[in-house]
Design a protein around this motif. Sequence first.
Motif, PDB file in Angstrom:
ATOM      1  N   SER A 140       0.768  -1.206  -0.017  1.00  0.00           N
ATOM      2  CA  SER A 140       0.005  -0.002  -0.050  1.00  0.00           C
ATOM      3  C   SER A 140       0.780   1.402  -0.027  1.00  0.00           C
ATOM      4  CB  SER A 140      -0.901   0.037   1.216  1.00  0.00           C
ATOM      5  OG  SER A 140      -1.620  -1.065   1.358  1.00  0.00           O
ATOM      6  N   THR A 141       0.299   2.291  -0.440  1.00  0.00           N
ATOM      7  CA  THR A 141       0.924   3.687  -0.319  1.00  0.00           C
ATOM      8  C   THR A 141       0.609   3.937   0.922  1.00  0.00           C
ATOM      9  OG1 THR A 141       0.434   4.175  -2.699  1.00  0.00           O
ATOM     10  CG2 THR A 141       0.889   6.000  -1.278  1.00  0.00           C
ATOM     11  N   LEU A 142       1.739   4.634   1.856  1.00  0.00           N
ATOM     12  CA  LEU A 142       1.462   5.104   3.090  1.00  0.00           C
ATOM     13  C   LEU A 142       1.312   6.474   3.264  1.00  0.00           C
ATOM     14  CD1 LEU A 142       4.678   3.286   4.676  1.00  0.00           C
ATOM     15  CD2 LEU A 142       2.342   2.278   4.414  1.00  0.00           C
ATOM     16  N   THR A 143      -0.207   6.737   3.130  1.00  0.00           N
ATOM     17  CA  THR A 143      -0.707   8.062   2.979  1.00  0.00           C
ATOM     18  C   THR A 143      -1.864   7.992   4.116  1.00  0.00           C
ATOM     19  OG1 THR A 143      -2.308   7.324   1.261  1.00  0.00           O
ATOM     20  CG2 THR A 143      -0.231   8.517   0.621  1.00  0.00           C
ATOM     21  N   PRO A 144      -2.176   9.337   4.647  1.00  0.00           N
ATOM     22  CA  PRO A 144      -3.347   9.497   5.328  1.00  0.00           C
ATOM     23  C   PRO A 144      -4.687   8.775   4.945  1.00  0.00           C
ATOM     24  CG  PRO A 144      -1.837  11.461   5.531  1.00  0.00           C
ATOM     25  CD  PRO A 144      -1.445  10.554   4.175  1.00  0.00           C
ATOM     26  N   VAL A 145      -5.386   8.278   5.734  1.00  0.00           N
ATOM     27  CA  VAL A 145      -6.824   7.711   5.634  1.00  0.00           C
ATOM     28  C   VAL A 145      -7.846   8.791   5.608  1.00  0.00           C
ATOM     29  CG1 VAL A 145      -5.860   5.241   6.199  1.00  0.00           C
ATOM     30  CG2 VAL A 145      -7.334   7.009   7.916  1.00  0.00           C
ATOM     31  N   ARG A 146      -9.049   8.483   4.911  1.00  0.00           N
ATOM     32  CA  ARG A 146     -10.156   9.220   5.058  1.00  0.00           C
ATOM     33  C   ARG A 146     -10.908   8.947   6.383  1.00  0.00           C
ATOM     34  NH1 ARG A 146     -12.556   7.161  -0.419  1.00  0.00           N
ATOM     35  NH2 ARG A 146     -12.133   5.218   0.771  1.00  0.00           N
ATOM     36  N   ALA A 147     -11.722   9.929   6.889  1.00  0.00           N
ATOM     37  CA  ALA A 147     -12.360   9.856   8.091  1.00  0.00           C
ATOM     38  C   ALA A 147     -13.242   8.594   8.146  1.00  0.00           C
ATOM     39  CB  ALA A 147     -13.266  11.091   8.391  1.00  0.00           C
ATOM     40  N   ARG A 148     -13.967   8.382   6.938  1.00  0.00           N
ATOM     41  CA  ARG A 148     -15.013   7.226   6.648  1.00  0.00           C
ATOM     42  C   ARG A 148     -14.287   6.051   6.920  1.00  0.00           C
ATOM     43  NH1 ARG A 148     -17.253   7.482   0.687  1.00  0.00           N
ATOM     44  NH2 ARG A 148     -15.181   6.787  -0.338  1.00  0.00           N
ATOM     45  N   ASP A 149     -12.963   5.879   6.531  1.00  0.00           N
ATOM     46  CA  ASP A 149     -12.403   4.615   6.609  1.00  0.00           C
ATOM     47  C   ASP A 149     -12.011   4.050   8.100  1.00  0.00           C
ATOM     48  OD1 ASP A 149     -12.115   4.423   3.885  1.00  0.00           O
ATOM     49  OD2 ASP A 149     -10.117   5.531   3.816  1.00  0.00           O
ATOM     50  N   VAL A 150     -12.189   4.875   9.064  1.00  0.00           N
ATOM     51  CA  VAL A 150     -11.686   4.771  10.425  1.00  0.00           C
ATOM     52  C   VAL A 150     -12.874   4.912  11.275  1.00  0.00           C
ATOM     53  CG1 VAL A 150      -9.289   4.866  10.279  1.00  0.00           C
ATOM     54  CG2 VAL A 150     -10.881   6.840  10.684  1.00  0.00           C
ATOM     55  N   GLU A 151     -14.141   4.833  10.595  1.00  0.00           N
ATOM     56  CA  GLU A 151     -15.267   4.903  11.469  1.00  0.00           C
ATOM     57  C   GLU A 151     -15.494   3.571  12.104  1.00  0.00           C
ATOM     58  OE1 GLU A 151     -18.431   6.094   8.896  1.00  0.00           O
ATOM     59  OE2 GLU A 151     -17.947   8.266   9.136  1.00  0.00           O
ATOM     60  N   GLN A 152     -16.335   3.444  13.284  1.00  0.00           N
ATOM     61  CA  GLN A 152     -16.716   2.235  13.846  1.00  0.00           C
ATOM     62  C   GLN A 152     -17.586   1.565  12.778  1.00  0.00           C
ATOM     63  OE1 GLN A 152     -15.946   0.412  16.467  1.00  0.00           O
ATOM     64  NE2 GLN A 152     -14.625   1.897  17.370  1.00  0.00           N
ATOM     65  N   PRO A 153     -17.648   0.127  12.869  1.00  0.00           N
ATOM     66  CA  PRO A 153     -18.510  -0.386  11.875  1.00  0.00           C
ATOM     67  C   PRO A 153     -19.881  -0.197  12.196  1.00  0.00           C
ATOM     68  CG  PRO A 153     -16.710  -1.812  12.877  1.00  0.00           C
ATOM     69  CD  PRO A 153     -16.690  -0.507  13.827  1.00  0.00           C
ATOM     70  N   LYS A 154     -20.925  -0.024  11.366  1.00  0.00           N
ATOM     71  CA  LYS A 154     -22.270   0.045  11.521  1.00  0.00           C
ATOM     72  C   LYS A 154     -22.785  -1.206  11.848  1.00  0.00           C
ATOM     73  CE  LYS A 154     -25.693   3.016   9.601  1.00  0.00           C
ATOM     74  NZ  LYS A 154     -26.189   3.920   8.585  1.00  0.00           N
TER      75      LYS A 154
ATOM     76  N   SER B   8     -23.100  -1.638  -1.205  1.00  0.00           N
ATOM     77  CA  SER B   8     -23.381  -3.076  -0.557  1.00  0.00           C
ATOM     78  C   SER B   8     -23.742  -2.471   0.911  1.00  0.00           C
ATOM     79  CB  SER B   8     -22.217  -3.730  -0.577  1.00  0.00           C
ATOM     80  OG  SER B   8     -21.658  -4.390  -1.768  1.00  0.00           O
ATOM     81  N   PHE B   9     -24.626  -3.532   1.587  1.00  0.00           N
ATOM     82  CA  PHE B   9     -24.880  -3.074   2.899  1.00  0.00           C
ATOM     83  C   PHE B   9     -23.580  -3.225   3.752  1.00  0.00           C
ATOM     84  CE2 PHE B   9     -29.037  -4.927   1.137  1.00  0.00           C
ATOM     85  CZ  PHE B   9     -29.868  -3.876   1.625  1.00  0.00           C
ATOM     86  N   PRO B  10     -23.305  -2.608   4.953  1.00  0.00           N
ATOM     87  CA  PRO B  10     -22.148  -2.714   5.658  1.00  0.00           C
ATOM     88  C   PRO B  10     -22.033  -4.212   6.171  1.00  0.00           C
ATOM     89  CG  PRO B  10     -23.376  -0.683   5.952  1.00  0.00           C
ATOM     90  CD  PRO B  10     -24.114  -1.435   5.184  1.00  0.00           C
ATOM     91  N   TYR B  11     -21.076  -4.753   5.803  1.00  0.00           N
ATOM     92  CA  TYR B  11     -20.568  -6.239   6.480  1.00  0.00           C
ATOM     93  C   TYR B  11     -21.112  -6.572   7.855  1.00  0.00           C
ATOM     94  CZ  TYR B  11     -16.158  -5.374   8.443  1.00  0.00           C
ATOM     95  OH  TYR B  11     -15.369  -4.770   9.447  1.00  0.00           O
ATOM     96  N   SER B  12     -20.667  -5.454   8.671  1.00  0.00           N
ATOM     97  CA  SER B  12     -20.583  -5.673  10.144  1.00  0.00           C
ATOM     98  C   SER B  12     -22.153  -5.532  10.583  1.00  0.00           C
ATOM     99  CB  SER B  12     -19.918  -4.519  10.941  1.00  0.00           C
ATOM    100  OG  SER B  12     -20.322  -3.190  10.169  1.00  0.00           O
ATOM    101  N   LEU B  13     -23.102  -5.417  10.030  1.00  0.00           N
ATOM    102  CA  LEU B  13     -24.633  -5.071  10.346  1.00  0.00           C
ATOM    103  C   LEU B  13     -25.178  -6.281  11.333  1.00  0.00           C
ATOM    104  CD1 LEU B  13     -26.608  -3.702   7.191  1.00  0.00           C
ATOM    105  CD2 LEU B  13     -25.927  -2.731   9.490  1.00  0.00           C
ATOM    106  N   GLU B  14     -25.633  -5.880  12.351  1.00  0.00           N
ATOM    107  CA  GLU B  14     -26.311  -7.100  13.229  1.00  0.00           C
ATOM    108  C   GLU B  14     -27.758  -6.884  13.203  1.00  0.00           C
ATOM    109  OE1 GLU B  14     -24.778  -6.726  17.164  1.00  0.00           O
ATOM    110  OE2 GLU B  14     -22.572  -7.137  16.299  1.00  0.00           O
TER     111      GLU B  14
END
Length: 421
Positions: free
Chosen positions: A122-136, A152-158
């Motif tokens: 990977s390229t070692l660059t800063p990430v976007r805010a949405r990439d580090v959000e808690q799983p929905k 797609s639907f978030p894979y983490s959905l309960e």
Amino acid sequence: MKLQCDVDVVNRMLPTLGMKSRGKGARAVLSIGKQLDKTSQRSTVYMMICTAKDRAGSKYKLQDNIEKFFTSFVEKGKATVRLKEPAIDICLSKADANSLKNFLSAARLADRGSVMSSLLLSTLTPVRARDVEQPKKKLTIISKKDYPLTSSFPYSLEQLQVSYCKLSRVDMRMLTLKALRVLDLSNNHIKKLPATIGDLGCLSELILHNNHLEAFSEALCLSTLQRTLQLLDLSQNRLQSLPAQLCQLRELVNLKLDDNRLLCLPFHIGRLTKLRFLSVAHNRLAELPGDFRKLRLENLDLFGNPFIQTNPLNNTMQLTFPVPLQELASRAVADLRIPYGPHLIPAHLCQDLDGAKTCDCGCCCISFYIKTVVSMNLHKVSHTVVLVDDMGGTHAPVTQHFCSLSCYSVFLDNSLQRGIR
């Protein structure tokens, strides 16, 4: 090479200073990539950890710098990477197991200084805010315009609710959500359920209220739902019958069948030993199966069914003399609880045994019996009973089977003594 998971970076020197780690992971994106060392003008492989508080990321050298991997729980999405310098443990959790394995393999190769051309670094660059959000974990869609067509639907959905979207079938994308515990597809136009709903290994609540269902398949009753499903809402559909295998859903606590076209309930409904709430109002039930007496409910609603009037003297005689040998053999298998199956006896005999009736004497009968209908006070099976009709009744007709004339005669004598007409 990237991985999304929860990360807790633990400094191993803290205990020597009398301090403790906070011990709580944060959502992060981990990357493995090369970066040019300006001093030596050589590329070095680093691991970069980006979190919501540190989107620019912290970098840790990997080559000749990993002391140990802890992978005992990698199948559960957990692992730890221990670095030499600095003296830290990078604790990973809540990761996809396969992605985590690939990430650890890349880290191991980087530590050994192996050729990395085969790896997608990977390229070692800063990430976007949405990439580090808690799983929905919960998503509610109650409008067709909000329904995701391209994403797609978030894979983490309960928990997932999709209502008032005029769905005519179950979206197969929903069936890939392996963490799903609650699936609410009420108020749609669904006519048929795919058998793959049974592959949702965590599903405890399935809500299909107000759809166009005409059947509930046997395959669903024999799937992993046997071990997980606690609430099943099939109210306001077009069901005329339910499969006998419904009684295999042994974990059911709440079953809603209101406003359908049901003519009968599954014969062995008494096998639902954990059932506490049952609602079958406004159907076409004329009588209840004898196994109904085994239920132990907290709330029962049978209002609005055209129950028949009972008379113990009215009976269906399905008994011959002498009783056929096959019937006697089948009764012996049922009474003695001898194991059977299609690998031992013909399949049609297995079906007959599955539908064995129990006489008042405790013995079983299969195809030869005397059947009558008796009135039962529903308070015998439920603490709270919704009135059966507008007249304030709490009695309903229940079928009863007898294995012989003598058992039926004893029943009639007892009925007359109690003043039952």
